[in-house]
Every structure is written in structure tokens, then in C-alpha cells.
Enzyme design. Structure first.
Site: not given
Lengths: 450, 450
Positions: B44, B108, B237, B281, B426
Site C-alpha cells: 500500500c 499472496g 486488481g 490474499d 464529543y
């Protein structure tokens, strides 16, 4: 005839209830009474208002004029409700009597000021309303030394803002840690050290004994020592404002808040009071973590309750308010600290044996520029293995992580289940491939196995 | 004798499996074989490596030397495993035969390159390894026009990096939206417009027909038009890399990944293969959202699987890999986009009728400086009312929110339950008092009620 809905209080709970009621039942006549000058603002923002980081007009999201014109809601500011008659279904305010079909009591909380001599001197303040903030801002002019009483999140945010304004700031705290009760000492100490590095002084385990001065405050005495100051601000926590509920004889719970049904109706001697709803800091909640009561005096909780109270007051299908884990977050200097569920201290109070897991990491992949420190602490119940609390300190992105842990807690996930079932999204600029949250949970699992 | 554990593959799954096995069973002999030159890096990160925002040496977290010295794990790089004999329990690699007690296959995925003429020309690349990244970086020198094939998250991150390097960038995508399959078109279009504003060009609904040039690529033809370029990068892909599993006759599932037990053991003709584990993968997962299979080709999933495979390969008490919702996040230009569970497209594929809720807001209180856009989309199943997916676009803090929604999804919360049970932390600098996530869920509830 259209339904008449009266809301007492103009904070997050009250204004949300009013807006929700009107949205769900547009024919209803919705009227709000408040003693405040300003409405619909977040008390959490006041430290930043004092610093000038946000303008006062920005903090106040809407004016009474806006509510009247845009939402058809009538707001009476600076108007004290003198009495409520829930048998006659009327409210007396400003010398007039107003009938109602549904009433929402959202009078919030009051800052608890310890009963010490001199607390009524000039330049001694609490910090709750925008008016308080403006008065503090004015009083600070020309003052170099400020004492903050109380090291809760508001006290610390305030200390940071005052320091940024160039003041010499001393925080005096009764307990042995900052953010007591909701944060564990080891996590709190990280924040305290961070603020000490910024030059903020702390006096710990030191209840304020007296505020000293002639007309104006000139010093504060705590644990036998005197701390000179031109302004003293109490940020010593919130107590439910029960003036009207007590006059009505409503049932108060063991934690000092109003006992309510899931529809947010109060009780009187164990019986639901018809057509009355309550919302906000004066409500005692059910805990989503342990069987039992809890107080959740948070803006986010107030809004959630306001929506439920407003919908029910409007006569819509009943909305329910569920048990709470009460996630909270605060930005204190360059760090965010957040928590959810029980702290170790609260767990002990509930009689729970805690297994702790702690891990450190970064908010981004190790190699990606700009990543910030991330410390995660997770608490699990040794008996059930359920995750019952989490605390996070991070330079960024603490909020989402704590909401994530909250979701796991209210779903009743055990630490072991979390490891199997939870997942984290990953991208080098926003997270580590395995979030440190998992390492903290894994650490807790090891201790559960012992 | 100490346990001999062999791992094939050095990505997130393989290196995590190796490290976990060694940590759990320090006496074990752990050996890793990989065809790659570099190990233990995140694919990535390669777009940012190409841009130079992160150095190549930073991306590669550890060297083989580190693994050998610090962790006692032997890593053979540039070493292809020629064959596996799971009856004899041996691996043949680099002309030698290595016996194992446990084997982890973590080979992978492979970038799928469409079978078009010219795909083998010079300066045509895929982007998967650090070596790919370095080659691309070198080839880009002096090149002004680049075509990216595929508008998935890696393709888009790459496009942004190339644009930041001053290139003229054209992205060619077969589908009618960017981030197809996992993002809904309305959300994807926000990202596409953002990139178009940055000057990145898109050619949509246009499969690449040919890559043109003599020795080097000079243009790409898609949907009948020619786009000149000096470099072409396929980011089209990932498909499971099944070379070894197919040679072993392991069972491949309907989505093209290996069928596995919750212990991550593969099957052969329906029977578990003893002492073999798979991770990464190439694994077909169970969906945590719908009954059925799903592919989850994410770094975070690979690490989670690597831990389970490693622990089981080490002979420790069995670890289990659970069903996945597969949360993902990507930083694309100035926006983060994240998703979890099913997209509308995937839901339709599963035969689910979807109720959509969508809301816009900010990442901070409206008045607090620096707040960024936040768009939340939530999908619920009209039959069960369960939340089955969520997507978020935000200038910051998308990751934690999507992990939060993931936790709600895997806990089986309905949209109505979410409104009652979920809570958000918050603080004005980090969130709105009521997070827009709630508004999106409320919107979905309204549609479920219709």
C-alpha cells in the site's frame, strides 16, 4: 387543538428536545424558558472562547430569533421558571402562567463550588455559560497569575487556553491525578507531564482551603500553601440542578440524578409522572457496562436524551433511551485523551476485578510522515472476560477509536471475541496495519488467562 | 527435536506468520522463502514511495538480517519454491530440499493484467513490489504523460502521487465509477470530482484495448481513443496467487481463493490437509455480514491471518480466524474514503434489498477552526434491518469511524438498535456533538419504516 410543549432549559438537551418535538409534530406550540442569556451553545467550547480561538458568536449556534423564525419555537431568555404544577399542567414564569400538554425539564447541571471561605470574592469564577466566559475574559485583562481549581477535562482545557494567553497557570486538584474518576492514573499522568512541559503548574492532593483577598481574590490556599493569583476559576465538576425536580418531589437516585424510565419520564414515589420528560445533566442513566446506575454528564448524551424526550413529548411513537457507556474525549494541549466505559477506579467501585492491557504505537504506519504517539489501555472483567473500558491518548484520531471500543463494549464482546471478530481499516497515512488497540486487548487476554 | 516451520511468502501474512510462530514457540526453526528482493513491507505504501514522500528504506520495515539476528528467523530472498510435497512434508527451493513439521503458504496475490496487445512493452508496469516501485520511479524520469489502468484505490493513490510529481495523468477505468465494487457510485463520484479538480483526467467505461509502441509504450487505446504516454501502469486488481496451491491440488472456492477452515488450514477434495496453513490474499474468507464467502485482500486481514496461521503452525492452542467485514480506508488527495461491509453493488450481488441513509456534516464542531467535510452513507438490509455496510468520505478521522461501524456490523446491530445503543465521544475540536453517522443511520431507519 395543537399540542402545547414547554421545555425548561436551553442547553444541548433542552434545545434538542424543543427542535425534535417541533420537527416531529409541526403543529405543536413549543416554548422554551431559560435563565441564560444565550442558548444552544456547547459549554465545552468556553475554554476556547476565552482564549479567543473561537468567537463567542460562533459558539452560540443559533439565536432565539433564529428559533422563532426558522423553527417556530418561542424562546424566553433570562426567564426563571418560578414553579411547575404538574397536576394543573402549568408552568409559572416571569409572572405569567403557561399551560402545557407535555413538559421537558432540561435544567442541566450546576458547577459544584466547594464551600470554602472567600469563594464569593470578586474575580472568582465558575465556567459554565457564555456569560461566565465573557466575564472571565474581561477579568483576565492585566492579570498575570491564574489559579484553576480542579483538574478535570474542563479545568485542563482551560489551563491550556490560559497558558496560551500568556498567563502563569496553577491547577489545584484534590485527588492524586488529573482527570480523576474517568481516567486511570497512568494515563492521566501522561497528560499532566505534557502540561507541566508546557509550563503549567500542578498542586496535587490539595483541596482548596480558602480563597483569599479583600474585595478581589489575591491568592488561594491549598494544602497549607498560598498561591497568589488575580483570577481564580473553579472547574470542580457538575452536580445535577434539581431545584424544579425537588419542588415537584421527583425521585432522586443513589448517584444524585433523577431516576427515569427508558422513555425519560421521571418518577414520584415510584410512579411515573405523566406528560413530564427529563433530559441532560440531571438524569441518572443505566450503565451499558455493569448492571446499575451511572451519571453521564456529557453533551453527546444530552443531545441523545433531548431527541428521545422531544419525540416523546411530541406524542410520537415512544422513543427509548438506552444504557450508556459514556465515551468522552478532550483535546488537552497537543494530545487527545479519550475514554469509554469504566476506568479502573470506577470498576473497583462496581466491585469488578480488572485485567489491564496496554500498548503503544503510532497513529500512522511507522514510516509515514507525521504519525503521532498512540497509547491504548483496555480493561476487561476477570470474571466474564468482557471488555468494560478503554482509554486512549493520541496526537490525533482518538475519537473514532474510542467510539469503536464503545461499540464493542455495548455489544458485550469479550476480549477474546474482540481479537477474533474486530477488524481495523488500514492505510499508511491513517493507521498501522494492526492497530495498537489489538495489542492492548491481546495483553489483557494474557492476564485473563493467568 | 525442535519444530521446523516453513513459510512461503514474505508479505504481511508471511512475515507475521513467521514472527508469531517464533514468538509462540521460541525453540522452533522458522524459515521463510520468498521470490521478492525485499521483505516485510506494505505494498500500500508504494505510491508514496514512487512520489518520494516516504523513502524506500523506510517502507521496508526490516531486512532479512534483522529477522535472522533479532528474531532468529532465516529468510531466503529471491528464492522460488519449486515444489511442495505435503506427504513427505518437504519443500524444494534453490535446488535443495527442506523438511517441515508445519508449512504456511502465504504467496499472496498477483496483479491481474488484462490480456491486451502490447502489455509486455517497455515502460509498462504493474505496482506490487518495492522493485516495481523503483523501476517505475526510474522510468518516470523525463516522462511527462502517464496512463494508469484501473481506478481502484491503488490506481487513484498512484494518480495523485504522479500528479504531485508534475506528470500529466490519465486514469482509464472499465467501469462507470472509480473504486468500483467496494464503493457506491455516489461516494466514488465525490472522489473522482476531487481528483478532476486536481487536473487528473479520467476515461470511464473504457476497457484498455491495446498498449501501443515499438519497444517502449507510446500510447494506450481505450474505447476507441488513443492516449499518448511514456509510462503505463496497470493497477487492475489482485488475483490470488495459486501456483503452489494448485500444484498441491488444494480446493479453490467459488470466488477464486483457497477454501479454509477457521484454523486457516486448506482442504483437498473436501478433507483438511494436515500441518499446512494459509494466510493472506490467496484465502477465501467467510463474510461477517452475509452468510457466504468473500475475498478480503487487505493488509490488515493478511496480518490477522498471519497471526492465526503462525500460532497454529507453532503447535500452540488453536487460534481461529473469524468472518470478516473487511473495513478499508484510502487517502486520495485531500480526502479520505473508507468503507466496511457491503457496498450497494455487493449487496445486490448477495440478493439483499438495501435501505440507504446518507448525511453530511463536519469532522469538528461547526464553530471550531479547521473542521473538514464529512459524508456518511449507511446501508441496512430491508429484511432484517441489520446494518450491512457503511462508507465515509472525510478530510480527517475516517478510519476510526469506519472501525466503529465495523464493530456495529459484526455485532449484528440493526439500524434501530444503533440509534439507541451507539454513542459518540464529543469534544469541539474532534467531533460534532451528534456525529453525522447517527443522522445517516436515522435516514436509513426512515426508509426501513416505509
Amino acid at each position: 387543538m395543537s399540542k402545547r410543549i414547554i421545555v425548561i432549559g436551553s442547553g444541548a438537551a433542552g434545545m434538542t428536545a424543543a427542535s425534535t418535538a417541533k420537527a416531529r409534530n409541526p403543529a405543536a406550540e413549543v416554548t422554551v424558558f431559560t435563565e441564560d442569556e444565550d442558548i444552544a451553545y456547547s459549554p465545552c467550547a468556553i475554554p476556547w472562547g476565552i482564549e479567543g480561538r473561537t468567537g463567542w458568536d460562533d459558539i452560540v449556534m443559533h439565536t432565539p430569533g433564529f428559533y422563532e423564525k426558522e423553527r417556530g419555537i418561542k424562546v424566553f431568555t433570562r426567564t426563571k421558571v418560578e414553579s411547575v404544577d404538574d397536576a394543573a399542567k402549568t408552568v409559572a414564569a416571569g409572572g405569567k402562567t403557561y399551560p402545557y400538554d407535555s413538559l421537558v425539564i432540561a435544567t442541566g447541571g450546576k458547577v459544584f463550588v466547594p464551600p470554602v471561605p472567600g469563594a464569593d470574592l470578586e474575580n472568582v469564577f465558575i465556567v459554565r455559560t457564555v456569560s461566565d466566559g465573557k466575564r472571565i475574559q474581561k477579568a483576565l485583562e492585566g492579570v498575570s497569575e491564574v489559579v484553576v481549581g480542579g483538574a478535570g477535562v474542563i479545568g485542563l482545557e482551560l489551563a491550556v487556553s490560559l497558558k496560551a494567553m500568556g498567563k502563569d497557570v496553577t491547577v489545584i486538584e484534590m485527588m492524586d491525578q488529573v482527570i480523576p474518576r474517568i481516567a486511570d492514573k497512568d494515563m492521566a499522568d501522561v497528560i499532566q507531564r505534557h502540561l507541566e512541559e508546557k509550563g503549567i503548574k500542578f498542586v496535587m492532593k490539595a483541596p482548596v482551603q480558602s480563597v483569599n483577598g479583600d474585595v478581589k481574590v489575591s491568592s488561594v490556599t491549598a494544602a497549607g500553601k498560598e498561591y497568589p493569583c488575580g483570577v481564580m476559576i473553579f472547574a470542580t465538576g457538575i452536580r445535577a440542578n434539581l431545584e424544579i425536580p425537588k419542588a415537584l418531589g421527583l425521585d432522586v437516585g443513589q448517584l444524585g440524578g433523577l431516576v427515569v424510565s427508558p422513555t425519560l419520564q421521571p418518577y414520584r414515589r415510584g410512579r411515573l409522572v405523566p406528560d413530564v420528560y427529563v433530559a441532560g445533566d440531571l438524569v441518572q442513566c443505566e450503565s451499558a457496562v455493569m448492571p446499575g446506575a451511572t451519571m453521564s454528564q456529557l453533551g453527546s448524551t444530552a443531545v441523545k436524551q433531548g431527541r428521545v424526550a422531544g419525540q416523546n413529548a411530541a406524542g410520537c411513537p415512544k422513543a427509548l433511551f438506552g444504557p450508556v457507556a459514556s465515551p468522552w474525549v478532550s483535546v488537552i494541549g497537543d494530545k487527545q485523551i479519550a475514554g469509554t466505559g469504566l476506568s479502573t477506579g470506577l470498576a473497583v467501585w462496581y466491585g469488578v476485578n480488572v485485567a489491564e492491557g496496554k500498548a503503544e504505537g503510532l497513529t500512522r504506519a511507522r514510516y509515514y510522515p507525521g504519525g503521532k504517539e498512540l497509547i491504548v489501555k483496555v480493561l476487561a472483567d476477570k470474571a466474564t472476560h468482557r471488555i468494560i473500558g478503554a482509554q486512549i491518548i493520541a496526537g490525533e484520531e482518538a475519537t473514532g477509536r474510542i467510539d469503536w471500543m464503545t461499540s464493542a463494549i455495548v455489544s458485550g464482546m469479550t476480549a477474546e471475541e474482540f481479537l477474533v471478530r474486530a477488524e481495523n481499516a488500514y492505510c499508511p497515512p491513517t493507521s498501522m496495519v494492526r492497530d495498537p488497540v489489538f495489542e492492548a486487548v491481546e495483553e489483557a487476554c494474557k492476564k485473563l488467562g493467568q
